[in-house]
Scaffold this motif. Structure first.
Motif, PDB file in Angstrom:
ATOM      1  N   THR A 162      20.732 -21.624  97.732  1.00 13.59           N
ATOM      2  CA  THR A 162      19.943 -20.530  98.330  1.00 13.59           C
ATOM      3  C   THR A 162      19.794 -19.404  97.303  1.00 13.59           C
ATOM      4  N   ASP A 163      18.961 -18.424  97.660  1.00 11.40           N
ATOM      5  CA  ASP A 163      18.964 -17.197  96.859  1.00 11.40           C
ATOM      6  C   ASP A 163      19.977 -16.239  97.474  1.00 11.40           C
ATOM      7  N   GLU A 164      20.018 -15.008  96.971  1.00 16.56           N
ATOM      8  CA  GLU A 164      21.072 -14.079  97.438  1.00 16.56           C
ATOM      9  C   GLU A 164      20.869 -13.633  98.886  1.00 16.56           C
ATOM     10  N   LEU A 165      19.649 -13.853  99.426  1.00 21.32           N
ATOM     11  CA  LEU A 165      19.422 -13.522 100.838  1.00 21.32           C
ATOM     12  C   LEU A 165      19.558 -14.771 101.715  1.00 21.32           C
ATOM     13  N   LEU A 166      20.166 -15.785 101.147  1.00 21.15           N
ATOM     14  CA  LEU A 166      20.515 -17.032 101.851  1.00 21.15           C
ATOM     15  C   LEU A 166      19.302 -17.854 102.262  1.00 21.15           C
ATOM     16  N   CYS A 201      24.294 -20.887 105.269  1.00 23.80           N
ATOM     17  CA  CYS A 201      25.446 -19.997 105.146  1.00 23.80           C
ATOM     18  C   CYS A 201      26.748 -20.788 105.264  1.00 23.80           C
ATOM     19  N   ARG A 242      27.218 -23.966 101.711  1.00 22.94           N
ATOM     20  CA  ARG A 242      26.341 -23.335 100.728  1.00 22.94           C
ATOM     21  C   ARG A 242      27.034 -23.345  99.371  1.00 22.94           C
ATOM     22  N   ASN A 264      28.486 -21.615  97.141  1.00 24.90           N
ATOM     23  CA  ASN A 264      29.027 -20.270  96.942  1.00 24.90           C
ATOM     24  C   ASN A 264      30.446 -20.389  96.387  1.00 24.90           C
ATOM     25  N   GLU A 307      28.406 -14.352 105.777  1.00 24.81           N
ATOM     26  CA  GLU A 307      27.147 -15.048 105.452  1.00 24.81           C
ATOM     27  C   GLU A 307      26.359 -15.384 106.720  1.00 24.81           C
ATOM     28  N   GLN A 334      18.452 -11.958 108.209  1.00 22.65           N
ATOM     29  CA  GLN A 334      17.278 -12.383 107.429  1.00 22.65           C
ATOM     30  C   GLN A 334      16.300 -13.176 108.307  1.00 22.65           C
TER      31      GLN A 334
END
Ligand SMILES: Cc1cc2nc3c(=O)[nH]c(=O)nc-3n(C[C@H](O)[C@H](O)[C@H](O)COP(=O)(O)OP(=O)(O)OC[C@H]3O[C@@H](n4cnc5c(N)ncnc54)[C@H](O)[C@@H]3O)c2cc1C
Length: 327
Positions: free
Chosen positions: A272-276, A286, A290, A292, A303, A310
């Protein structure tokens, strides 16, 4: 949820948000989503709670100075999500995930198809198998990945724990409540576990450490009777007589159903990007599944909250398909 037959006869039930997985990440997302008055369904293949529900005592989740049972925490998160209107469907396995031409998502489960305008993927991870001979054969007969579930069966017995991270040492310590001795077999000379957990492990007289070693075979006739292990430096084999073998050597992401649909990294974790956001519009991810750097409840919950916020923005954006049959 509409069954596949009902789905053919009637317009499909459509939710604003479908969440896959009711671990702490999926449940946190459900709390935020349902409180935001978005129609929310959570699809969980087991019972809600994920790995958290199998953890005897969680000591590092803020707000519980005495620690809290993972099972109780799961129960409370589930009740909180349901209280705000999230529909939690347990024992409902997601089998595939697709996006239709109009931008809606169709989630096929073993009990029918769910349609949603946005999706949050929170399927978590499961314990990695060691693949050593005897492991598959003795599942439920001495081989386990869950000390909380099976520990009490080893009262007065000897057990081996494979691994050297937080889970291995913490679960090993939990097993000392029942077992006479817990032998931790670790492939390195040092543990990977947090320092405070290491200190507890070394201070417990029932905990024994076998360094630089890996399991080679799980032995037994009808039930586990021992484990054969090899020293990785000398290659010398030895046998440890034990009644149980608990395996904590890492995890694999529960993302098989997403292969070829959503971008996964080489290890199978969701990118994902930083906004999931995943690469697919309206699909967020999340928690532990993910890609991470932290696999913990507090992070999974954080998350989940971010993903739901979002999603809420996405649902109001022109990019999102309009409301369909039902919200
Ligand atoms: C033994 C052990 C001890 C731990 N102790 C701690 C601790 O003390 N503190 C801490 O912070 N963390 C601890 N953790 C880690 C913590 O439990 C995880 O980081 C957290 O549970 C991750 O949450 P999640 O919601 O991302 O995933 P999970 O908890 O893995 O939940 C994912 C859920 O998705 C469901 N699912 C998967 N695939 C599908 C599908 N296809 N269809 C439907 N449902 C699906 C799964 O059944 C599961 O319920 C521990 C983990 C283990 C294994």
């Amino acid at each position: 949820m509409a069954s596949s037959d009902a789905h053919e006869q009637a317009p499909p039930t459509e939710y604003d948000v479908a969440i896959v997985g009711a671990g702490p990440s999926g449940l946190a997302a459900a709390i935020y989503s349902a409180r935001g008055r978005r129609s929310t369904i959570v699809l969980e293949r087991n019972l809600a709670g994920g790995q958290m529900a199998l953890t005897y005592l969680v000591e590092n989740y803020p707000g519980f100075p005495e620690g809290v049972s993972g099972f109780d925490l799961a129960d409370k998160m589930k009740a909180q999500a349901a209280q705000f209107g999230a529909e939690i469907h347990e024992i409902t396995a997601v089998e595939s995930f697709t996006t239709t031409a109009d931008g809606r998502h169709a989630i096929t489960t073993d009990q029918g198809v769910v349609h949603a305008r946005a999706a949050i993927l929170a399927p978590g991870v499961e314990a990695r198998r060691s693949g050593v001979p005897g492991e598959a054969e003795f599942i439920g007969r001495g081989v386990s990945w869950c000390a909380t579930c099976d520990g009490a069966l080893y009262r007065g017995k000897q057990v081996a724990v494979i691994g050297g991270g937080d889970s291995a040492v913490e679960e090993g310590l939990f097993l000392t409540k029942f077992a006479d001795a817990v032998h931790v077999i670790h492939r390195r000379r040092e543990l990977r576990a947090e320092k405070i957990i290491q200190e507890r492990g070394f201070a417990n007289p029932k905990m024994h450490f076998i360094w630089d070693s890996v399991p080679k075979r799980i032995l037994g006739k009808d039930v586990v009777e021992g484990v054969e292990y090899a020293n990785v430096k000398t290659h010398k084999l030895a046998t440890l007589p034990v009644n149980g073998v608990f395996i904590y050597i890492g995890q694999t992401a529960n993302t098989a159903f997403l292969k070829g649909v959503i971008e996964l990294n080489e290890q199978g974790f969701i990118v994902t990007d930083e906004l999931l956001r995943t690469g697919r519009a309206g699909v967020f991810a999340c928690g532990d599944a993910r890609a991470n750097p932290i696999k913990q409840i507090a992070a999974a919950v954080g998350e989940g909250a971010l993903a739901a916020v979002q999603v809420d923005k996405y649902l109001d954006s022109p990019e999102c398909p309009p409301t369909g049959a039902k919200t």
